[in-house]
Write an enzyme that holds these catalytic residues in place. Structure first.
Site, PDB file in Angstrom:
ATOM      1  N   LYS A 126      -3.747   5.308  -8.812  1.00  0.00           N
ATOM      2  CA  LYS A 126      -2.481   5.406  -8.084  1.00  0.00           C
ATOM      3  C   LYS A 126      -2.778   5.256  -6.604  1.00  0.00           C
ATOM      4  O   LYS A 126      -3.889   5.530  -6.148  1.00  0.00           O
ATOM      5  CB  LYS A 126      -1.840   6.776  -8.337  1.00  0.00           C
ATOM      6  N   ASP A 166       6.014   1.693  -7.287  1.00  0.00           N
ATOM      7  CA  ASP A 166       6.421   3.048  -7.662  1.00  0.00           C
ATOM      8  C   ASP A 166       7.551   3.384  -6.683  1.00  0.00           C
ATOM      9  O   ASP A 166       8.165   2.454  -6.126  1.00  0.00           O
ATOM     10  CB  ASP A 166       5.227   4.026  -7.553  1.00  0.00           C
ATOM     11  N   SER A 382       3.857  -4.199 -17.105  1.00  0.00           N
ATOM     12  CA  SER A 382       2.891  -4.627 -16.091  1.00  0.00           C
ATOM     13  C   SER A 382       1.632  -5.179 -16.749  1.00  0.00           C
ATOM     14  O   SER A 382       1.073  -6.189 -16.325  1.00  0.00           O
ATOM     15  CB  SER A 382       2.480  -3.443 -15.216  1.00  0.00           C
TER      16      SER A 382
END
Ligand code: GLU
Length: 451
Positions: A126, A166, A382
């Site tokens: 992330k 995100d 994705s």
């Protein structure tokens, strides 16, 4: 609780005392694994938990950018690569003022299990920055994205790490970052990022994927309960990309979202956010950069509750928090239970505090579904985008939707079966953690003790 798990949780809390979100997610995930760890001493022998709670690599970089008045600002960028045992790192980038090491680490840790659950070969990472995109001009966003990519491009690549969007990072931002990537590296590199526009390698359906996938998961839960989605009234929180996909798919299947929320409060639309005009207006509200859900109430003449969350709303069958972390605490959870809601379907990452989650799971008549399973449709598409890019192919929407459906049903069924296998009943929260953990842990053991 298994003693080995307890020891690792205590250690994480000691070492990461200034990272509350990360400690929270470690406690939630590891805390649900007792029956699995009890049955498999090899996990302790190979120090799997100690390895899993430590990111493989973590990058932090300076992101300078100039605003439209020529003033220079500096933000902090992150890419935390948690685990690549089952595939290249994969996970989103979040641009929001509250981004910090703790937030990115909690998201990265969750991502490892989420990505494993999809059954696709992707590891977990992330990233993001403590940058607030609200109220910024298009040129400012572009300059920020370019500078961010300059800070990150050395650490990513098609076989290493494939970032995506995100909160605060959608198709526009991915486009600007991809342009910067091509300039910096001189390479298309199998697409490098996912969530691109289909004009340059993006998958059909990526914007819809997280919301649609969440509703497919919900359908699997309802199927398990011999219940039907038609006519269901759903309290939705948030009004971004994920909430948009949820509202759209609910409407298509004959259910309706009756609430939306934002930082300013929530709206109640008893008719449902269910017409094309209303659903399209959600995109307009988001694109305006105002970050106010009150705009919906003003336009469609429904009630707006300033400063409140939708969890006290009566006459709803299903609750779907699609906004951000820790949106539902103990007080909010009590309101949900008092309203007799049967289905609590997390969608945003970690929308529930641990205490509230436990309270909701302890209710006899409530079914709780965890975000890492419910929202994994986004990262699944994705991964399908990565496959299409590497094959130089483009699958049509129907093909992608078919895959998404199959993946979401599988995630539900595999989680339910794993919980059953360990004597936990229909516990989707523990089941998801067990399935994700087993895959990554077993891959780590087979790859030896060196990493
Ligand atoms: N940010 C999304 C997630 O949590 C998408 C990640 C991706 O597509 O790589 O899973």
């Amino acid at each position: 609780m298994n003693a080995y798990i307890q020891r690792v949780i205590d250690d994480v809390k000691k070492k990461n005392a200034s990272q509350p979100e990360f400690c929270q997610t470690v406690e939630e995930v590891l805390g649900s694994l007792s029956p699995l760890i009890d049955a498999h001493p090899e996990y302790e022998e190979n120090a799997i938990l100690e390895r899993m709670v430590e990111p493989e690599r973590a990058f932090c970089f300076r992101v300078p950018w100039e605003d439209d008045n020529g003033v220079l600002h500096v933000n902090r960028g992150y890419r935390i690569q948690f685990n690549s045992a089952i595939g290249p790192y994969k996970g989103g980038l979040r641009f929001a003022p509250n981004v910090n090491t703790s937030v990115i680490k909690f998201l990265g840790f969750e991502q490892v299990f989420k990505d494993a659950l999809t059954t696709l070969p992707i590891g977990g990472a992330k990233g993001g920055a403590d940058f607030d995109p609200n109220g910024k001009s298009d040129k400012e966003i572009q300059r920020f994205c370019q500078s961010f990519m300059e800070g990150m491009f050395r650490f990513i690549g098609p076989d290493v790490d494939c970032p995506a969007g995100d909160l605060g990072v959608g198709g526009r931002e991915i486009g600007y970052m991809f342009g910067a990537w091509r300039r910096l590296t001189g390479s298309y590199a199998n697409g490098a990022l996912s969530g691109k526009d289909p004009l340059f390698g993006g998958s059909a359906f990526r914007p819809e994927a997280t919301g649609y996938g969440a509703v497919y998961y919900l359908e699997a839960v309802l199927g398990h309960e011999n219940d039907d989605i038609k006519g269901k009234r759903v309290a939705v929180a948030g009004f971004g990309n994920v909430a948009w996909g949820v509202c759209k798919k609910l409407a298509e299947l004959g259910a309706k979202a009756v609430t939306l929320s934002g930082p300013d409060g929530y709206i109640y639309d008893p008719e449902g956010v269910a017409t094309e005009e209303k659903i399209n207006y959600m995109l307009e509200m988001r694109a305006s950069g105002r970050n106010k859900v009150q705009d919906y109430a003003d336009k469609f003449h429904c009630q707006f509750f300033a400063g409140q969350k939708p969890w006290g709303q009566k006459d709803v069958d299903i609750v779907m928090p699609c906004a951000t972390q820790n949106d539902v605490d103990m007080d909010e959870a009590k309101k949900i239970v008092a309203n007799g809601v049967k289905y609590y379907i997390e969608v945003a990452n970690m929308p529930t505090t641990n205490e509230a989650l436990k309270f909701l799971m302890d209710q006899k008549n409530m079914i709780v579904a965890p975000s890492k399973a419910v929202n994994c449709g986004g990262v699944s598409v994705s991964a399908l985008e990565m496959s299409q890019n590497s094959e130089r192919l483009f699958w049509d929407g129907e093909e992608v939707d078919k895959w998404l459906h199959k993946i979401m049903k599988g995630v539900h069924d595999n989680s339910a079966a794993a919980a059953e296998r360990y004597g936990l009943g229909y516990n989707l929260v523990a089941g998801a953690n067990i399935v994700g953990f087993e895959k990554v842990a077993d891959a780590m053991i087979k790859q030896g003790r060196a990493y």
